[in-house]
Design a protein around this motif. Structure first.
Motif, mmCIF file in Angstrom:
data_model
loop_
_atom_site.group_PDB
_atom_site.id
_atom_site.type_symbol
_atom_site.label_atom_id
_atom_site.label_comp_id
_atom_site.label_asym_id
_atom_site.label_seq_id
_atom_site.Cartn_x
_atom_site.Cartn_y
_atom_site.Cartn_z
ATOM 1 N N PRO A 43 1.055 -1.157 -0.161
ATOM 2 C CA PRO A 43 -0.048 0.230 0.342
ATOM 3 C C PRO A 43 0.683 0.867 0.223
ATOM 4 C CG PRO A 43 -0.324 -1.252 2.319
ATOM 5 C CD PRO A 43 1.017 -1.934 1.239
ATOM 6 N N TYR A 44 0.520 2.246 -0.117
ATOM 7 C CA TYR A 44 0.923 3.916 -0.656
ATOM 8 C C TYR A 44 0.397 4.645 0.793
ATOM 9 C CZ TYR A 44 2.121 0.970 -5.179
ATOM 10 O OH TYR A 44 2.321 0.540 -5.680
ATOM 11 N N ALA A 45 1.116 5.418 1.077
ATOM 12 C CA ALA A 45 1.204 6.237 1.603
ATOM 13 C C ALA A 45 1.223 7.849 1.668
ATOM 14 C CB ALA A 45 1.672 6.404 3.151
ATOM 15 N N ALA A 46 -0.484 8.999 1.980
ATOM 16 C CA ALA A 46 -0.170 10.169 1.568
ATOM 17 C C ALA A 46 -0.763 10.658 2.925
ATOM 18 C CB ALA A 46 -1.044 10.382 0.057
ATOM 19 N N THR A 51 -4.822 13.360 1.178
ATOM 20 C CA THR A 51 -5.904 12.007 0.761
ATOM 21 C C THR A 51 -6.952 12.628 0.611
ATOM 22 O OG1 THR A 51 -3.970 10.857 2.094
ATOM 23 C CG2 THR A 51 -6.490 9.969 2.268
ATOM 24 N N GLY A 355 -2.430 4.147 -5.359
ATOM 25 C CA GLY A 355 -0.778 5.475 -4.976
ATOM 26 C C GLY A 355 -0.545 6.678 -5.536
ATOM 27 N N GLN A 358 -0.574 9.282 -3.969
ATOM 28 C CA GLN A 358 0.967 10.264 -3.631
ATOM 29 C C GLN A 358 1.254 11.214 -4.890
ATOM 30 O OE1 GLN A 358 3.553 6.870 -3.895
ATOM 31 N NE2 GLN A 358 4.243 6.902 -1.735
ATOM 32 N N GLU A 361 -0.157 15.192 -4.147
ATOM 33 C CA GLU A 361 -0.070 15.243 -2.672
ATOM 34 C C GLU A 361 1.773 16.033 -3.414
ATOM 35 O OE1 GLU A 361 1.841 13.304 1.858
ATOM 36 O OE2 GLU A 361 2.082 12.644 0.424
#
Length: 392
Positions: A43-46, A51, A355, A358, A361
């Motif tokens: 998984p991808y974080a932002a 988000t 993703g 990202q 962001e």
């Protein structure tokens, strides 16, 4: 003894058949897995702000080659870059799906002949209809059928957009419920015309609304950025461009040679797009757009889709994609820049479609406003389709 030899022969034959079947059934999956990769797996974080903004965006992408591979668009996979479940997870609202019908062996960015073809073996191994083994038009039509079958089986979560009316209806439905994706059908290169002008109508009737003129080799329409001669429009190509515009199909100049871009821009009366590309100002390369071409394409009212892979942005990473977007916006304005991932196009990208926050962001970090981000991430594509597809 003869019976023993016969049994051994039968068993040997059976083992050979099993091995051949294993190759036929498994090699396409292995090729897909090897050629369509991500640098950083999900998984991808932002961040929370990005988000929240991303979840409300109408995100649109101008190029995805998922139809080429032996996958069901409606199922989630652990390979490649996208499928309907992952498109929904990534908050994608509209995806242009391209049909790939021929690529040369030893394909490269500099110089390719049209004399060889990788897709024939792939079509056979993936058990495409026999007609596709020898006909490029049949390959395009088969991939169109795959998309339309997925639309039919999706329970309304995937909708094929062919007209301004379709697009307006989809936007209204999406506004009420984001759990749906619009699909637009494109062809990567017009070699499926097989030299026949009437095949433009065949593609139109099959749902195609975006027409890339060339791919990795020169064809009957004109020169490729990666071809042998890299020429401009042929006499047949001029007829094709006129027919495409009469049908209100969008012309896509991705992979076009510089003379071909010049020739099309000299005669185009409608907006022209580039579905997936880079810009020479941040990443020099045979197919990346010069400042002059950026400005002239924008002057038609068209949009330019910035890609995610190394050939487009040199370093396939979010900051490099954002840098190319920033550069293009600074040259032609925010209204003419869009996303053109080239997902599933035998590419290695920083993320899969889940993703995309990202990227939102990344645009925030370099100072783009929320309105600018809405335009880049999909608003510009929405506007183009609402005004440039056939009315009904």
């Amino acid at each position: 003894m003869p019976n023993t030899k016969m049994r051994r022969l039968m068993w040997g034959t059976l083992v050979l058949v099993v091995l051949v079947l294993a190759v036929v059934f498994n090699v396409p999956t292995l090729v897909d897995r090897r050629m369509n990769t991500v640098i950083h797996p999900a998984p991808y974080a932002a961040g929370a702000q990005a988000t929240t903004l991303h979840q409300g965006l109408f995100v649109a992408d101008l190029h995805d080659d998922a139809l080429l591979w032996n996958r069901d668009l409606l199922q989630r996979y652990d390979r490649g870059h996208s499928d309907l479940p992952r498109l929904l997870d990534g908050h994608m609202a509209l995806q242009v799906f391209a049909t790939v019908t021929k690529t040369p062996k030893n394909m490269n960015y500099e110089r390719n002949s049209a004399d060889t073809d990788n897709i024939t073996m792939l079509a056979m191994a993936q058990r495409w209809p026999v007609a596709t083994w020898t006909s490029l038009l049949a390959r395009a039509l088969y991939q169109s059928d795959k998309l339309q079958q997925a639309v039919q089986d999706s329970g309304g979560r995937l909708a094929l957009v062919k007209s301004q009316q379709d697009m307006a209806a989809f936007v209204k439905a999406w506004t009420a419920d984001h759990q749906r994706v619009a699909a637009v059908l494109a062809t990567e290169g017009l070699h499926p015309l097989e030299g026949k002008l009437e095949n433009v109508d065949r593609l139109y009737d099959a749902g195609f609304r975006v027409a890339g003129l060339t791919h990795f080799f020169d064809n009957e329409v004109g020169g490729s950025a990666h071809g042998m001669k890299k020429g401009g429009l042929t006499p047949f190509g001029r007829q094709v461009v006129a027919r495409l515009e009469a049908k209100e199909m969008l012309i896509d100049l991705a992979h076009a040679s510089k003379p071909l871009i010049d020739d099309v821009l000299a005669v185009a009366k409608r907006p022209v797009l580039v579905s997936h590309t880079g810009v020479a100002g941040t990443c020099p390369g045979p197919r990346n757009l010069t400042d002059d071409h950026l400005k002239r394409i924008a002057a038609t009212g068209g949009v330019i889709g910035i890609g995610y892979w190394d050939g487009a942005v040199c370093d396939p990473a979010v900051p490099s994609i954002v840098r190319a977007i920033r550069y293009a916006v600074d040259r032609v304005g925010v209204a003419h820049v869009a996303l053109g991932s080239d997902f599933n196009g035998a590419t290695r990208t920083p993320f899969d479609v889940t993703g995309l926050a990202q990227l939102t962001e990344g645009l925030q970090k370099v100072g783009f406003s929320a309105d600018d981000i809405r335009a880049i991430m999909g608003g510009n594509v929405q506007r183009l389709l609402l005004h440039s597809l056939p009315a009904v």
